[in-house]
Design a protein around this motif. Structure first.
Motif, PDB file in Angstrom:
ATOM      1  N   LEU A  13       0.804  -1.226   0.000  1.00 52.81           N
ATOM      2  CA  LEU A  13       0.000   0.000   0.000  1.00 52.81           C
ATOM      3  C   LEU A  13       0.837   1.277   0.000  1.00 52.81           C
ATOM      4  N   GLY A  14       2.117   1.149   0.309  1.00 51.69           N
ATOM      5  CA  GLY A  14       2.915   2.337   0.613  1.00 51.69           C
ATOM      6  C   GLY A  14       3.032   3.353  -0.501  1.00 51.69           C
ATOM      7  N   PHE A  15       2.975   2.923  -1.783  1.00 45.22           N
ATOM      8  CA  PHE A  15       3.209   3.878  -2.860  1.00 45.22           C
ATOM      9  C   PHE A  15       2.033   4.843  -3.041  1.00 45.22           C
ATOM     10  N   ARG A  16       0.844   4.483  -2.475  1.00 43.30           N
ATOM     11  CA  ARG A  16      -0.315   5.387  -2.591  1.00 43.30           C
ATOM     12  C   ARG A  16      -0.709   6.004  -1.265  1.00 43.30           C
ATOM     13  N   PHE A  17      -0.450   5.300  -0.176  1.00 47.57           N
ATOM     14  CA  PHE A  17      -0.854   5.787   1.138  1.00 47.57           C
ATOM     15  C   PHE A  17       0.395   5.943   2.004  1.00 47.57           C
ATOM     16  N   SER A  18       0.808   7.182   2.202  1.00 49.24           N
ATOM     17  CA  SER A  18       2.009   7.441   3.009  1.00 49.24           C
ATOM     18  C   SER A  18       1.619   7.593   4.471  1.00 49.24           C
ATOM     19  N   GLY A  19       2.609   7.409   5.322  1.00 50.69           N
ATOM     20  CA  GLY A  19       2.376   7.579   6.759  1.00 50.69           C
ATOM     21  C   GLY A  19       1.868   6.342   7.450  1.00 50.69           C
ATOM     22  N   LEU A  24      25.733   6.210  -7.307  1.00 51.38           N
ATOM     23  CA  LEU A  24      24.352   6.269  -6.844  1.00 51.38           C
ATOM     24  C   LEU A  24      23.718   7.594  -7.220  1.00 51.38           C
ATOM     25  N   LYS A  25      22.408   7.531  -7.511  1.00 60.48           N
ATOM     26  CA  LYS A  25      21.642   8.741  -7.809  1.00 60.48           C
ATOM     27  C   LYS A  25      20.237   8.567  -7.265  1.00 60.48           C
ATOM     28  N   ALA A  26      19.733   9.589  -6.575  1.00 60.50           N
ATOM     29  CA  ALA A  26      18.373   9.596  -6.038  1.00 60.50           C
ATOM     30  C   ALA A  26      17.655  10.830  -6.557  1.00 60.50           C
ATOM     31  N   ILE A  27      16.446  10.631  -7.126  1.00 56.21           N
ATOM     32  CA  ILE A  27      15.644  11.720  -7.668  1.00 56.21           C
ATOM     33  C   ILE A  27      14.368  11.808  -6.844  1.00 56.21           C
ATOM     34  N   GLY A  28      14.160  12.951  -6.204  1.00 52.39           N
ATOM     35  CA  GLY A  28      13.008  13.125  -5.336  1.00 52.39           C
ATOM     36  C   GLY A  28      11.709  13.274  -6.109  1.00 52.39           C
ATOM     37  N   SER A  29      10.612  12.840  -5.488  1.00 46.20           N
ATOM     38  CA  SER A  29       9.270  12.983  -6.069  1.00 46.20           C
ATOM     39  C   SER A  29       8.306  13.360  -4.951  1.00 46.20           C
ATOM     40  N   ASP A  30       7.030  13.502  -5.312  1.00 40.90           N
ATOM     41  CA  ASP A  30       6.025  13.883  -4.307  1.00 40.90           C
ATOM     42  C   ASP A  30       5.765  12.773  -3.305  1.00 40.90           C
ATOM     43  N   VAL A  31       6.006  11.519  -3.695  1.00 39.39           N
ATOM     44  CA  VAL A  31       5.698  10.397  -2.806  1.00 39.39           C
ATOM     45  C   VAL A  31       6.946   9.771  -2.211  1.00 39.39           C
ATOM     46  N   GLY A  32       8.123  10.166  -2.655  1.00 33.26           N
ATOM     47  CA  GLY A  32       9.349   9.580  -2.133  1.00 33.26           C
ATOM     48  C   GLY A  32      10.529   9.881  -3.020  1.00 33.26           C
ATOM     49  N   ALA A  33      11.199   8.827  -3.499  1.00 36.62           N
ATOM     50  CA  ALA A  33      12.370   9.036  -4.355  1.00 36.62           C
ATOM     51  C   ALA A  33      12.618   7.789  -5.188  1.00 36.62           C
ATOM     52  N   LEU A  34      13.197   8.013  -6.380  1.00 35.21           N
ATOM     53  CA  LEU A  34      13.679   6.936  -7.233  1.00 35.21           C
ATOM     54  C   LEU A  34      15.188   6.825  -7.075  1.00 35.21           C
ATOM     55  N   HIS A  35      15.679   5.600  -6.985  1.00 34.65           N
ATOM     56  CA  HIS A  35      17.106   5.372  -6.748  1.00 34.65           C
ATOM     57  C   HIS A  35      17.685   4.535  -7.892  1.00 34.65           C
ATOM     58  N   TYR A  36      18.875   4.930  -8.348  1.00 35.23           N
ATOM     59  CA  TYR A  36      19.587   4.226  -9.408  1.00 35.23           C
ATOM     60  C   TYR A  36      21.008   3.949  -8.920  1.00 35.23           C
ATOM     61  N   ALA A  37      21.483   2.739  -9.200  1.00 30.45           N
ATOM     62  CA  ALA A  37      22.842   2.350  -8.794  1.00 30.45           C
ATOM     63  C   ALA A  37      23.554   1.751 -10.002  1.00 30.45           C
ATOM     64  N   ALA A  38      24.550   2.461 -10.518  1.00 31.67           N
ATOM     65  CA  ALA A  38      25.323   1.992 -11.669  1.00 31.67           C
ATOM     66  C   ALA A  38      26.637   1.389 -11.177  1.00 31.67           C
ATOM     67  N   TRP A  93      15.230   1.149  -7.576  1.00 31.67           N
ATOM     68  CA  TRP A  93      14.199   0.945  -6.561  1.00 31.67           C
ATOM     69  C   TRP A  93      13.603   2.296  -6.157  1.00 31.67           C
ATOM     70  N   ALA A  94      12.428   2.222  -5.543  1.00 34.26           N
ATOM     71  CA  ALA A  94      11.720   3.423  -5.100  1.00 34.26           C
ATOM     72  C   ALA A  94      11.487   3.337  -3.600  1.00 34.26           C
ATOM     73  N   THR A  95      11.533   4.480  -2.949  1.00 33.74           N
ATOM     74  CA  THR A  95      11.276   4.560  -1.518  1.00 33.74           C
ATOM     75  C   THR A  95      10.205   5.599  -1.256  1.00 33.74           C
ATOM     76  N   ASP A  96       9.521   5.462  -0.122  1.00 34.18           N
ATOM     77  CA  ASP A  96       8.538   6.467   0.267  1.00 34.18           C
ATOM     78  C   ASP A  96       9.225   7.600   1.019  1.00 34.18           C
ATOM     79  N   LYS A  97       8.417   8.506   1.552  1.00 37.33           N
ATOM     80  CA  LYS A  97       8.982   9.661   2.252  1.00 37.33           C
ATOM     81  C   LYS A  97       9.817   9.256   3.459  1.00 37.33           C
TER      82      LYS A  97
END
Length: 508
Positions: free
Chosen positions: A85-91, A224-238, A165-169
């Motif tokens: 549920l985490g990607f739509r309902f934070s907290g 490593l690179k992390a791009i912030g979004s409204d629901v969390g962040a996208l992470h890339y590891a090369a 991978w993606a993470t929440d807030k």
């Protein structure tokens, strides 16, 4: 046909009007009912309930329950539900046991206005997921189309060779691709710690991190690179392990070169493709007098040669206005591997400067102090000139042949006697040419044939001395002597012709 009276006509018209109003009322009621049904259907909501007891899912009314796999062996059902549920309902709480009051969360990120309610009971926690129902066929088709697009993108991300991978807030992992799942939990935790807090929306953070490699001799490196979004962040590891190893090898190679060049007496200056000084050795400091601080600052090529000119370590240009264009021409020539000059400096020193091309547009310049070599060459040339001058003053003609039977030099007397000028010919004069000239001037078939045979067969062990010339004409004394090392000397001394049976010696 029935005849209608006036009264009947009035009655019939009234009935028609009443019937018309009745029909219109029914149509209006029908439309109102359909509209109300549409509104009711538009706002219809479907809910599913889930019952948790002690973090475990004990009951639910969903047709399917696609909870993600547990990340650890002791992962609870609530942790899997929270990840689902985490990607739509934070907290959402880490543990249901941490809740002290009912919780209601709305998700507006997808425009559906879904709602999640968590109610506390005495022995269990009741979770209700409410989603709006849209019976519109177009909306349903668009939803299915978007799902197909998302599935294609999901497949592409899963097949990506780099972890994503993606993470929440709160920094919890919501989803990840196959490459990310292949990472160990320890490595992934180190990556998240290295990136730090989740960046704000539209902001990017990046970092290069080294991770211990349990299966190899060297560490693993990731960009490593992390791009912030409204629901969390996208992470890339090369994975840049190979790049780091190549950079390390290159650095070690450059250090090895620097140590090797440090013992050279030739000054070395290597300029990279941007034409900035990239490498130099101590000999360059000794030869040019440039300070280590100046060279360590990586001056440009133009600045480097400008400083050499200021310190009078290179010849002063005749036209200073065209100085920079001359330097550029010199660099272009060196890039082609053709540049080489000898600099005679005001200090009396002489440098040989050579330009060599290097890979990737780099250029290397070598500075050699050839003052001793030039001085020795000049002295040797002076000695040769002096020897030639002395030989030219002799009355005897002298010629020296090399081990290959080529004429090395002769004096002016021999040239005058034989009528030859070896210096004026493009081709080298050999033994046969010299003996042919001797035979024309002083004919003697037997002697010259014997001389050619012994010199050619390397059998000349002792001098050959004889008199040659035409009967009644001028003659000469011929001496052919071995000099060692395969060299041979031929000497001719003119004999003055007799006058009235008396020689010049008799007259004196």
């Amino acid at each position: 046909m029935v005849n209608l009276t006036v009264s009947n006509s009035v009655i019939l018209g009234g009935l028609v009007v009443v019937f018309s109003f009745a029909v219109l009322w029914l149509i209006g009621m029908s439309r109102t009912t359909q509209s109300n049904r549409g509104v009711a259907q538009e706002h219809a909501v479907r809910s599913n309930s889930f019952l948790f007891r002690d973090e475990e899912l004990v009951d639910h009314d969903a047709d399917t329950m696609p909870l993600p796999k547990a990340k650890t062996e002791d992962g609870s059902d609530w942790q899997r539900m929270r990840s689902w549920l985490g990607f739509r309902f934070s907290g959402l709480p880490e543990r249901l046991g941490d809740l002290t009051a009912d919780l209601e969360i709305e998700s507006n990120t997808d425009g559906l206005k879904s709602r999640l309610e968590i109610s506390l009971g005495k022995k269990a926690v009741h979770l209700t997921l409410s989603e709006p129902v849209t019976p519109d066929s177009v909306a349903l088709h668009e939803t299915l189309r978007q799902q197909a697009l998302l599935q294609g993108r999901s497949d592409a991300i899963d097949a990506a060779p780099m972890p994503v991978w993606a993470t929440d807030k709160d920094g919890n992992v919501i989803w990840e691709n196959l490459a990310s799942e292949a990472l160990s939990d320890d490595h992934k935790q180190q990556m998240l710690l290295a990136l730090g807090d989740t960046p704000e929306a539209a902001l990017t953070t990046s970092k290069r991190v080294s991770l211990e490699n349990p299966d190899g001799p060297s560490d693993l490196w990731y960009d490593l690179k992390a791009i912030g979004s409204d629901v969390g962040a996208l992470h890339y590891a090369a994975d840049i392990t190979r790049i780091i190893r190549a950079e390390t090898i290159q650095r070690e190679f450059v250090q090895t070169l620097a140590k090797t060049f440090a013992d050279l007496t030739t000054g070395l200056a290597v300029f990279d493709r941007s034409k900035n000084l990239a490498l130099f050795n101590p000999a360059l400091i000794d030869l040019t007098g440039l300070s280590p601080e100046f060279l360590s600052a990586r001056p440009s090529l133009i600045s480097f040669f400008d400083t050499l000119r200021d310190r009078q370590v290179m010849p002063e240009p005749k036209n200073y206005a065209s100085w920079r264009s001359q330097i550029n021409d010199m660099v272009k020539t060196a890039a082609g591997g053709l540049y080489q000059e000898v600099w005679s400096l005001p200090s009396g020193q002489t440098y040989r400067v050579t330009g060599r091309p290097h890979p990737d547009g780099a250029v290397a310049f070598l500075f050699e102090d050839i003052s001793v070599e030039i001085l020795a060459t000049r002295r040797h040339r002076m000695q040769l000139d002096l020897r030639q001058t002395v030989l030219d003053q002799l009355d005897e003609g002298v010629a020296v042949l090399s081990a290959e039977n080529r004429l090395m030099f002769c004096n002016k007397t021999l040239g005058a006697l034989l009528g030859i000028d070896p210096d004026g010919s493009f081709a080298d004069m050999g033994l046969s040419d010299l003996l042919a000239a001797c035979h024309r001037r002083y004919p003697d078939v037997g002697l010259w044939a014997e001389v050619e045979e012994k010199i050619t067969r390397k059998s000349l062990s002792s001098p050959i001395i004889d008199t040659v010339g035409r009967p009644g004409g001028d003659g000469a004394t011929c001496r052919v002597m071995p000099l060692g090392g395969g060299l041979t000397m031929v000497c001719l001394t003119q004999i003055v012709a007799e006058i009235s049976g008396m020689t010049t010696a008799d007259l004196t």
